[in-house]
Scaffold this motif. Structure first.
Motif, PDB file in Angstrom:
ATOM      1  N   GLY A 165       0.790  -1.220   0.000  1.00  0.00           N
ATOM      2  CA  GLY A 165       0.000   0.000   0.000  1.00  0.00           C
ATOM      3  C   GLY A 165       0.825   1.275   0.000  1.00  0.00           C
ATOM      4  N   GLU A 166       2.156   1.172   0.060  1.00  0.00           N
ATOM      5  CA  GLU A 166       3.016   2.361   0.077  1.00  0.00           C
ATOM      6  C   GLU A 166       3.660   2.581  -1.286  1.00  0.00           C
ATOM      7  OE1 GLU A 166       4.426   2.420   4.742  1.00  0.00           O
ATOM      8  OE2 GLU A 166       5.798   1.563   3.257  1.00  0.00           O
ATOM      9  N   GLN A 167       3.857   3.853  -1.634  1.00  0.00           N
ATOM     10  CA  GLN A 167       4.581   4.172  -2.859  1.00  0.00           C
ATOM     11  C   GLN A 167       5.953   4.713  -2.499  1.00  0.00           C
ATOM     12  OE1 GLN A 167       2.028   6.834  -5.003  1.00  0.00           O
ATOM     13  NE2 GLN A 167       2.762   8.626  -3.974  1.00  0.00           N
ATOM     14  N   LEU A 168       6.885   4.671  -3.475  1.00  0.00           N
ATOM     15  CA  LEU A 168       8.255   5.122  -3.222  1.00  0.00           C
ATOM     16  C   LEU A 168       8.377   6.634  -3.336  1.00  0.00           C
ATOM     17  CD1 LEU A 168       8.559   2.053  -3.662  1.00  0.00           C
ATOM     18  CD2 LEU A 168      10.769   2.538  -4.655  1.00  0.00           C
ATOM     19  N   PRO A 169       8.019   7.228  -4.489  1.00  0.00           N
ATOM     20  CA  PRO A 169       8.129   8.691  -4.583  1.00  0.00           C
ATOM     21  C   PRO A 169       6.938   9.351  -3.904  1.00  0.00           C
ATOM     22  CG  PRO A 169       7.254   7.839  -6.621  1.00  0.00           C
ATOM     23  CD  PRO A 169       7.565   6.641  -5.749  1.00  0.00           C
ATOM     24  N   LEU A 170       6.996  10.655  -3.811  1.00  0.00           N
ATOM     25  CA  LEU A 170       5.875  11.393  -3.217  1.00  0.00           C
ATOM     26  C   LEU A 170       4.666  11.422  -4.133  1.00  0.00           C
ATOM     27  CD1 LEU A 170       7.884  14.346  -1.658  1.00  0.00           C
ATOM     28  CD2 LEU A 170       6.746  12.489  -0.442  1.00  0.00           C
ATOM     29  N   ALA A 171       4.889  11.304  -5.459  1.00  0.00           N
ATOM     30  CA  ALA A 171       3.779  11.408  -6.408  1.00  0.00           C
ATOM     31  C   ALA A 171       4.174  10.802  -7.743  1.00  0.00           C
ATOM     32  CB  ALA A 171       3.407  12.876  -6.610  1.00  0.00           C
ATOM     33  N   TYR A 172       3.181  10.575  -8.587  1.00  0.00           N
ATOM     34  CA  TYR A 172       3.409  10.220  -9.990  1.00  0.00           C
ATOM     35  C   TYR A 172       4.175  11.403 -10.579  1.00  0.00           C
ATOM     36  CZ  TYR A 172       1.797   7.663 -14.215  1.00  0.00           C
ATOM     37  OH  TYR A 172       1.696   6.906 -15.350  1.00  0.00           O
ATOM     38  N   HIS A 173       5.322  11.152 -11.226  1.00  0.00           N
ATOM     39  CA  HIS A 173       6.186  12.258 -11.621  1.00  0.00           C
ATOM     40  C   HIS A 173       7.092  11.877 -12.780  1.00  0.00           C
ATOM     41  CE1 HIS A 173       8.932   9.781  -9.329  1.00  0.00           C
ATOM     42  NE2 HIS A 173       9.944  10.477  -9.838  1.00  0.00           N
ATOM     43  N   TYR A 174       7.794  12.856 -13.273  1.00  0.00           N
ATOM     44  CA  TYR A 174       8.913  12.624 -14.180  1.00  0.00           C
ATOM     45  C   TYR A 174      10.017  13.598 -13.801  1.00  0.00           C
ATOM     46  CZ  TYR A 174       7.262  16.724 -16.838  1.00  0.00           C
ATOM     47  OH  TYR A 174       6.868  17.979 -17.204  1.00  0.00           O
ATOM     48  N   HIS A 175      11.208  13.327 -14.308  1.00  0.00           N
ATOM     49  CA  HIS A 175      12.348  14.208 -14.055  1.00  0.00           C
ATOM     50  C   HIS A 175      12.702  14.921 -15.355  1.00  0.00           C
ATOM     51  CE1 HIS A 175      13.185  12.748 -10.010  1.00  0.00           C
ATOM     52  NE2 HIS A 175      12.855  11.556 -10.475  1.00  0.00           N
ATOM     53  N   GLU A 176      13.023  16.191 -15.254  1.00  0.00           N
ATOM     54  CA  GLU A 176      13.371  16.960 -16.447  1.00  0.00           C
ATOM     55  C   GLU A 176      14.728  16.558 -17.008  1.00  0.00           C
ATOM     56  OE1 GLU A 176      10.988  21.086 -16.034  1.00  0.00           O
ATOM     57  OE2 GLU A 176      12.790  20.922 -14.774  1.00  0.00           O
ATOM     58  N   THR A 177      15.707  16.298 -16.148  1.00  0.00           N
ATOM     59  CA  THR A 177      17.059  15.982 -16.626  1.00  0.00           C
ATOM     60  C   THR A 177      17.627  14.687 -16.052  1.00  0.00           C
ATOM     61  OG1 THR A 177      18.087  17.279 -14.856  1.00  0.00           O
ATOM     62  CG2 THR A 177      17.632  18.423 -16.931  1.00  0.00           C
ATOM     63  N   GLN A 178      17.058  14.193 -14.993  1.00  0.00           N
ATOM     64  CA  GLN A 178      17.639  13.046 -14.301  1.00  0.00           C
ATOM     65  C   GLN A 178      17.207  11.715 -14.914  1.00  0.00           C
ATOM     66  OE1 GLN A 178      16.294  11.778 -10.248  1.00  0.00           O
ATOM     67  NE2 GLN A 178      18.369  12.387  -9.670  1.00  0.00           N
ATOM     68  N   GLU A 179      18.188  10.826 -15.105  1.00  0.00           N
ATOM     69  CA  GLU A 179      17.903   9.427 -15.408  1.00  0.00           C
ATOM     70  C   GLU A 179      17.722   8.738 -14.063  1.00  0.00           C
ATOM     71  OE1 GLU A 179      20.388   8.477 -19.391  1.00  0.00           O
ATOM     72  OE2 GLU A 179      21.558   8.613 -17.545  1.00  0.00           O
ATOM     73  N   GLU A 180      16.791   7.787 -14.013  1.00  0.00           N
ATOM     74  CA  GLU A 180      16.512   7.140 -12.732  1.00  0.00           C
ATOM     75  C   GLU A 180      16.390   5.636 -12.943  1.00  0.00           C
ATOM     76  OE1 GLU A 180      13.856   8.322  -8.911  1.00  0.00           O
ATOM     77  OE2 GLU A 180      12.847   8.454 -10.835  1.00  0.00           O
ATOM     78  N   ALA A 181      16.947   4.870 -12.008  1.00  0.00           N
ATOM     79  CA  ALA A 181      16.861   3.417 -12.061  1.00  0.00           C
ATOM     80  C   ALA A 181      16.517   2.883 -10.688  1.00  0.00           C
ATOM     81  CB  ALA A 181      18.178   2.818 -12.542  1.00  0.00           C
ATOM     82  N   PHE A 182      15.693   1.846 -10.661  1.00  0.00           N
ATOM     83  CA  PHE A 182      15.322   1.163  -9.422  1.00  0.00           C
ATOM     84  C   PHE A 182      15.797  -0.283  -9.526  1.00  0.00           C
ATOM     85  CE2 PHE A 182      11.805   4.296  -9.957  1.00  0.00           C
ATOM     86  CZ  PHE A 182      12.045   5.065  -8.832  1.00  0.00           C
TER      87      PHE A 182
END
Length: 125
Positions: free
Chosen positions: A43-60
């Motif tokens: 029931g928990e999410q990782l980020p604060l909200a549904y989002h995208y990053h303008e310049t950052q690449e992200e990996a989980f």
């Protein structure tokens, strides 16, 4: 040369987050990449909200459990031992669904690090 050994369990939990967040790169004195560990109960999410990053690449990188990631193209399941990656401007929301059998543990890596790079995304717009 400088080296660091960081045990995430020795770090303070970051308040006001939807799950347990520990900032690894900050503790290691790293400036060019953001590395965090997230532990999310059902029931928990990782980020604060549904989002995208303008310049950052992200990996989980999923250490245990199964991470679910909502994208405009559909939902993805990322099992333990696998990695989910998002390019800049690719909306996503990583979470552990309410009906999950247990927690999910993830190491998140983002580069370049950017505190003000996340942009809220509304899938209905």
């Amino acid at each position: 040369m400088n080296y660091s050994v960081v045990d995430p369990d020795d770090l303070e939990h970051v308040d006001e987050r939807p799950c347990d967040l520990r900032r690894l790169s900050e503790a290691a004195g790293m400036d060019n990449v953001a590395i965090n560990r997230f532990d999310a109960e059902p029931g928990e999410q990782l980020p604060l909200a549904y989002h995208y990053h303008e310049t950052q690449e992200e990996a989980f990188v999923v250490l245990s459990g199964t991470l679910h990631v909502e994208t405009p193209e559909g939902e993805l399941e990322v099992p333990a031992g696998s990695m989910f990656a998002a390019e800049p401007e690719a909306p996503h929301r990583a979470y552990n669904p309410e009906d999950a059998d247990g927690s999910v543990s993830v190491v998140a890596i983002g580069a370049p690090p950017a505190d003000d790079d996340a942009v809220a995304y509304d899938p209905d717009e």
